[in-house]
Design a protein around this motif. Structure first.
Motif, mmCIF file in Angstrom:
data_model
loop_
_atom_site.group_PDB
_atom_site.id
_atom_site.type_symbol
_atom_site.label_atom_id
_atom_site.label_comp_id
_atom_site.label_asym_id
_atom_site.label_seq_id
_atom_site.Cartn_x
_atom_site.Cartn_y
_atom_site.Cartn_z
ATOM 1 N N PHE A 243 -32.798 -122.408 43.339
ATOM 2 C CA PHE A 243 -31.695 -120.897 42.491
ATOM 3 C C PHE A 243 -30.295 -122.025 41.433
ATOM 4 O O PHE A 243 -30.104 -122.793 42.398
ATOM 5 N N PRO A 244 -30.651 -120.996 41.611
ATOM 6 C CA PRO A 244 -29.290 -120.765 40.670
ATOM 7 C C PRO A 244 -27.497 -120.853 41.717
ATOM 8 O O PRO A 244 -28.181 -120.971 42.417
ATOM 9 N N HIS A 245 -26.691 -121.436 41.718
ATOM 10 C CA HIS A 245 -25.901 -121.800 42.153
ATOM 11 C C HIS A 245 -25.437 -120.310 43.136
ATOM 12 O O HIS A 245 -24.703 -120.395 43.987
ATOM 13 N N GLU A 246 -25.322 -119.743 41.869
ATOM 14 C CA GLU A 246 -24.460 -118.104 42.483
ATOM 15 C C GLU A 246 -25.495 -117.905 43.790
ATOM 16 O O GLU A 246 -24.450 -117.603 44.508
ATOM 17 N N VAL A 247 -26.348 -117.982 43.617
ATOM 18 C CA VAL A 247 -26.373 -117.853 45.488
ATOM 19 C C VAL A 247 -26.366 -118.120 46.735
ATOM 20 O O VAL A 247 -26.005 -117.424 47.111
ATOM 21 N N VAL A 248 -26.630 -119.648 46.566
ATOM 22 C CA VAL A 248 -25.500 -120.411 47.655
ATOM 23 C C VAL A 248 -24.104 -119.552 47.925
ATOM 24 O O VAL A 248 -22.921 -119.567 48.590
ATOM 25 N N GLY A 249 -23.276 -119.523 46.475
ATOM 26 C CA GLY A 249 -22.261 -119.311 46.546
ATOM 27 C C GLY A 249 -21.740 -118.325 47.081
ATOM 28 O O GLY A 249 -20.803 -117.497 47.532
ATOM 29 N N TYR A 250 -22.675 -116.923 47.127
ATOM 30 C CA TYR A 250 -22.889 -115.601 47.153
ATOM 31 C C TYR A 250 -23.094 -115.727 48.932
ATOM 32 O O TYR A 250 -21.623 -114.938 49.325
ATOM 33 N N LEU A 251 -23.461 -116.633 49.172
ATOM 34 C CA LEU A 251 -23.634 -116.486 50.787
ATOM 35 C C LEU A 251 -22.686 -117.041 51.345
ATOM 36 O O LEU A 251 -22.200 -116.646 52.523
ATOM 37 N N GLN A 252 -22.001 -118.073 51.010
ATOM 38 C CA GLN A 252 -20.789 -118.651 50.946
ATOM 39 C C GLN A 252 -19.363 -117.340 50.852
ATOM 40 O O GLN A 252 -18.616 -117.665 52.585
ATOM 41 N N LEU B 153 -20.064 -114.476 51.375
ATOM 42 C CA LEU B 153 -21.119 -113.089 53.169
ATOM 43 C C LEU B 153 -20.317 -113.787 54.483
ATOM 44 O O LEU B 153 -19.635 -113.342 54.642
ATOM 45 N N ALA B 154 -20.337 -114.859 54.737
ATOM 46 C CA ALA B 154 -19.677 -115.540 55.368
ATOM 47 C C ALA B 154 -18.645 -115.875 55.331
ATOM 48 O O ALA B 154 -18.284 -115.798 56.486
ATOM 49 N N GLY B 155 -17.787 -116.166 54.655
ATOM 50 C CA GLY B 155 -16.388 -116.208 54.142
ATOM 51 C C GLY B 155 -15.883 -117.396 54.783
ATOM 52 O O GLY B 155 -14.758 -118.116 54.158
ATOM 53 N N ASP B 156 -16.717 -117.993 54.135
ATOM 54 C CA ASP B 156 -16.706 -120.047 53.470
ATOM 55 C C ASP B 156 -15.204 -120.023 52.500
ATOM 56 O O ASP B 156 -14.513 -121.101 52.241
ATOM 57 N N SER B 157 -15.761 -119.485 51.142
ATOM 58 C CA SER B 157 -15.298 -119.255 50.335
ATOM 59 C C SER B 157 -14.569 -118.559 49.278
ATOM 60 O O SER B 157 -15.376 -117.727 48.895
ATOM 61 N N PRO B 158 -13.688 -118.449 50.207
ATOM 62 C CA PRO B 158 -13.155 -116.801 49.530
ATOM 63 C C PRO B 158 -12.495 -115.872 48.731
ATOM 64 O O PRO B 158 -12.461 -116.722 47.401
ATOM 65 N N ARG B 159 -13.482 -114.547 47.958
ATOM 66 C CA ARG B 159 -13.152 -115.254 46.367
ATOM 67 C C ARG B 159 -11.044 -114.663 46.698
ATOM 68 O O ARG B 159 -11.004 -113.585 47.479
ATOM 69 N N PRO B 160 -10.508 -115.237 45.465
ATOM 70 C CA PRO B 160 -9.385 -114.250 45.844
ATOM 71 C C PRO B 160 -9.243 -112.497 45.953
ATOM 72 O O PRO B 160 -9.899 -112.738 44.350
ATOM 73 N N LEU B 161 -9.040 -111.655 46.291
ATOM 74 C CA LEU B 161 -8.529 -110.574 45.747
ATOM 75 C C LEU B 161 -6.444 -110.099 45.278
ATOM 76 O O LEU B 161 -5.999 -110.780 45.897
ATOM 77 N N GLN B 162 -7.159 -109.026 44.626
ATOM 78 C CA GLN B 162 -5.717 -108.413 43.844
ATOM 79 C C GLN B 162 -5.623 -107.551 44.692
ATOM 80 O O GLN B 162 -5.676 -106.652 44.100
ATOM 81 N N PHE B 163 -4.795 -107.599 45.126
ATOM 82 C CA PHE B 163 -3.870 -106.208 46.010
ATOM 83 C C PHE B 163 -3.292 -105.553 45.240
ATOM 84 O O PHE B 163 -2.247 -105.741 43.819
ATOM 85 N N TYR B 164 -3.280 -103.700 45.197
ATOM 86 C CA TYR B 164 -3.019 -103.739 44.594
ATOM 87 C C TYR B 164 -1.474 -103.060 44.959
ATOM 88 O O TYR B 164 -0.757 -103.171 45.981
ATOM 89 N N ARG B 165 -0.685 -103.041 44.271
ATOM 90 C CA ARG B 165 0.591 -103.037 44.296
ATOM 91 C C ARG B 165 1.184 -101.556 43.374
ATOM 92 O O ARG B 165 1.029 -101.120 42.384
ATOM 93 N N PRO B 166 2.291 -101.121 43.521
ATOM 94 C CA PRO B 166 2.848 -99.859 43.953
ATOM 95 C C PRO B 166 3.465 -99.634 42.602
ATOM 96 O O PRO B 166 4.070 -100.911 41.984
#
Lengths: 220, 480
Positions: B205-214, B216-229
């Motif tokens: 499958f495309p690499h997307e699938v493995v990336g998504y599973l990772q 989900l498991a937290g192996d390769s966390p996606r950086p999040l933009q946190f809200y600043r007031p």
């Protein structure tokens, strides 16, 4: 009758005794003749001084400014020429407590005066402004009275007497000092005239002996 | 780390229905004339998602239709985020309909998840919008659970894992092609995907699938933009009905003013200027500017100021939306008064601005270049003795000024000095003996010499005049 009274009070031509009592207690002026005639400067509100420039109009208020500076700041708005520090120091004023606003337009000057008064930091604002409109005068008076400060307006033109002025004086020079005429005084009568001797305070400006008459050849 | 995801399935519609309760409403796709979302009242009447507009209107004639407004939706999400931010720290916006919250860091503060969730729930209930909340150990899995409609608020990892495994892939962030590809192989749930070996998945499958599973498991966390007031207050309000009278205009504005008050109070700020923008269908938007000189927080005061301004406004056509923007924010000053009030004055003095605030206010309007304090320099040459310093310094700039004064008596100097000497053109009387001032210009070697006198003219004005060696006379100052 009621309508007439209302009209007069709106034009600041009548005052009620109860409202006026607290305004009478004023600041000593530093000149015995002044205090004797007027009981000192008003404690707060608008004061208009009508005079030619350079006859001693600023000298008249210098002792008052020294007194007020002990309680707050001073602001000078639009003096007609550059302010020299030395005479202010000689009068005992502290330069770092003086805010100098120069080269403002008339409207900006009024705005600044109101802001400065409203801030509550200043005890006196000296404003060089030819004339005040009814609205501006009212606004400044309210601001000054709310913060218990004085606004002193210097002008060569006769002030509009329907303005809510606490005191309006017309000054003219004499050989020994100033001749003062009361144009308007809250809770009192206009028309009082008296002279003020400035010789004691400024001997250099009012010499005892006959001055040297000097006429420029080119002009005379 | 515990993550909480809040999914708002019908944010826009809930907001619209909250403003006008008991009215059947639906969001309709403008091009395909299909309903995208319906509220409870509309659903009762038999209207459902996916119906054509014509069918829906036949079923429920009172149905109100709205287009899906992405900008508005984004604003609503932002507003929710702002509210929630008062109670919880890290919030990441997940447009168009989700908020991802790092709950793990807040548990200590609330001493447990139950209290924490209760607090958030109370807040969300006030907002009257439907929400599906899910918590998980990674942001992506929390998002997946919430989007799948599984309200999952358990702290037990086993249960969470079970819930996740049962989640259908159609709710995941995988592209539709990949989903179809997986569906053809009979893989419909996350659990089915997780048991497969990653190496095989990566090959087929495309690499997307493995990336998504990772993720989900937290192996390769996606950086999040946190809200600043936000440091600015700006709110846009789409009106339910068009308003053509200015008196009524104040009604929708007052909740915005309350929000402003909250905004200012939370930041301990004052606002000096408000801009209310009125949007018209045909004409360009109109801005109304309201100034509060001393700065203001209270909604009631702003309302009275605004109503004064609105009285003068004539609306050229009905207003369909408005926007409130706050400008010139500044820190509020605590009003300190002395413990024992000044007995003589009787009235307590109220200082509205500090020195710095006043100076900044004056500088903002008039420019810094007009603000000064006079300064004293020990210099005998008149032109050079005119010095200024920064306005209202804390201490005397030149500390020698005071000591100098004690040493020597002040020279006779005019209080107002002319910037440039002007020619004397009138008869005068000399009142003093001359005072000779000399200055040697070090560059040209020219010696300037002036004899200064105090003089009086015919009008009685006292002038500071000088005579040059060439017998020319000039006025240089006023003894005011």
């Amino acid at each position: 009758m009621q309508g007439l009274l209302e009209q007069l009070s709106r034009r600041q031509l009548i005052w009620q005794g109860s409202a006026v009592r607290q305004n009478i207690a004023g600041w000593p002026s530093g000149y015995p003749e002044f205090d004797q005639a007027l009981g000192g400067w008003p404690a707060q509100g608008l004061v208009a001084l009508q005079s030619l420039p350079a006859i001693g109009e600023l000298r008249l208020v210098l002792p008052l400014l020294g007194l007020l500076q002990q309680q707050g700041l001073l602001c000078l708005i639009n003096p007609p020429q550059q302010l020299q520090a030395e005479p202010l120091l000689a009068a005992g004023l502290q330069l770092h407590k003086i805010l100098l606003l120069s080269q403002l337009t008339g409207a900006d000057g009024l705005w600044a005066a109101e802001q400065v008064l409203r801030s509550g930091l200043f005890k006196a604002v000296l404003l060089w402004q030819p004339c005040l409109s009814q609205v501006a005068g009212r606004r400044l008076q309210l601001a000054a009275e709310q913060q218990q400060a004085l606004l002193i307006q210097f002008s060569t033109e006769t002030p509009t007497l329907s303005l809510p002025l606490a005191l309006a004086l017309s000054l003219s020079p004499t050989a020994q000092g100033l001749q003062l005429r009361v144009l308007k005084r809250r809770a009192s009568w206009a028309g009082l005239e008296f002279t003020l001797n400035m010789q004691a305070a400024w001997p250099a400006l009012y010499p005892q002996q006959n001055p040297v008459q000097f006429t420029l050849a080119a002009v005379g | 780390m515990l993550w909480l995801y809040l999914h708002f399935p019908s944010l826009l519609l809930d907001n619209l229905s909250a403003a006008a309760p008991a009215v059947p409403m639906a969001l309709a796709e403008p091009r395909r004339h299909q309903l995208l979302a319906v509220n409870a009242e509309a659903a009762q009447a038999g209207v459902s998602v996916g119906q054509s507009v014509a069918t829906a209107v036949l079923l429920c004639p009172k149905l109100q239709l709205f287009p899906p407004d992405e900008r508005r939706q984004q604003q609503l999400l932002q507003q929710l985020c702002v509210r929630l931010y008062q109670y919880t720290g890290d919030i990441a916006l997940q447009p168009p309909d989700g908020l991802c919250i790092r709950a793990g860091t807040m548990l200590q503060l609330y001493s447990g998840f139950a209290a924490y969730w209760q607090q958030l729930q109370q807040l969300l209930q006030v907002q009257q919008c439907r929400v599906i909340a899910a918590c998980a150990s990674t942001p992506v899995s929390a998002r997946l659970l919430a989007r799948a409609g599984r309200q999952c608020l358990t702290l037990d990892p086993e249960q969470r894992l079970k819930a996740l495994q049962q989640t259908e892939l159609s709710y995941s962030d995988l592209s539709t092609e990949v989903q179809q590809q997986l569906a053809r192989l009979g893989i419909r749930h996350i659990g089915q995907l997780q048991v497969l070996a990653p190496a095989e998945l990566a090959r087929r499958f495309p690499h997307e699938v493995v990336g998504y599973l990772q993720q989900l498991a937290g192996d390769s966390p996606r950086p999040l933009q946190f809200y600043r007031p936000a440091s600015q207050f700006q709110h846009y309000l789409l009106l339910q009905y068009e308003i053509s009278q200015t008196e009524i205009l104040l009604r929708p504005v007052s909740p915005l003013l309350k929000q402003l008050q909250q905004f200012l109070q939370q930041r301990n700020q004052l606002c000096r200027c408000l801009i209310l923008t009125l949007y018209f269908r045909q004409q360009a938007p109109r801005q109304i500017r309201v100034q509060a000189m001393g700065g203001e927080v209270q909604a009631a005061r702003w309302q009275s100021l605004l109503s004064l301004q609105l009285e003068q406004v004539k609306l050229p056509e009905p207003v369909y939306a408005l926007e409130l923007q706050a400008l010139q924010l500044s820190a509020a000053v605590a009003q300190n008064s002395t413990l024992l009030d000044d007995k003589q004055s009787g009235i307590e003095k109220n200082t509205t601005l500090s020195k710095v605030q006043l100076l900044s206010l004056l500088a903002a309007k008039l420019g810094q270049q007009v603000l000064h304090s006079p300064a004293y320099v020990s210099c005998h040459w008149p032109e050079q003795s005119l010095q200024r310093q920064a306005p209202l310094p804390e201490k005397e700039h030149n500390s020698t000024a005071a000591s100098l004064m004690a040493d020597k008596p002040y020279a006779i100097r005019p209080s107002l000095q002319l910037a440039e000497p002007v020619n004397l053109t009138e008869p005068i009387q000399l009142l003093s003996a001359p005072e000779r001032l000399e200055s040697l210009c070090w560059q040209s070697g020219v010696l300037r010499q002036r004899d200064y006198y105090v003089a009086r003219n015919r009008q009685g004005q006292q002038l500071w005049v000088f005579k040059t060696p060439a017998q020319q006379w000039f006025i240089h100052g006023w003894f005011s």
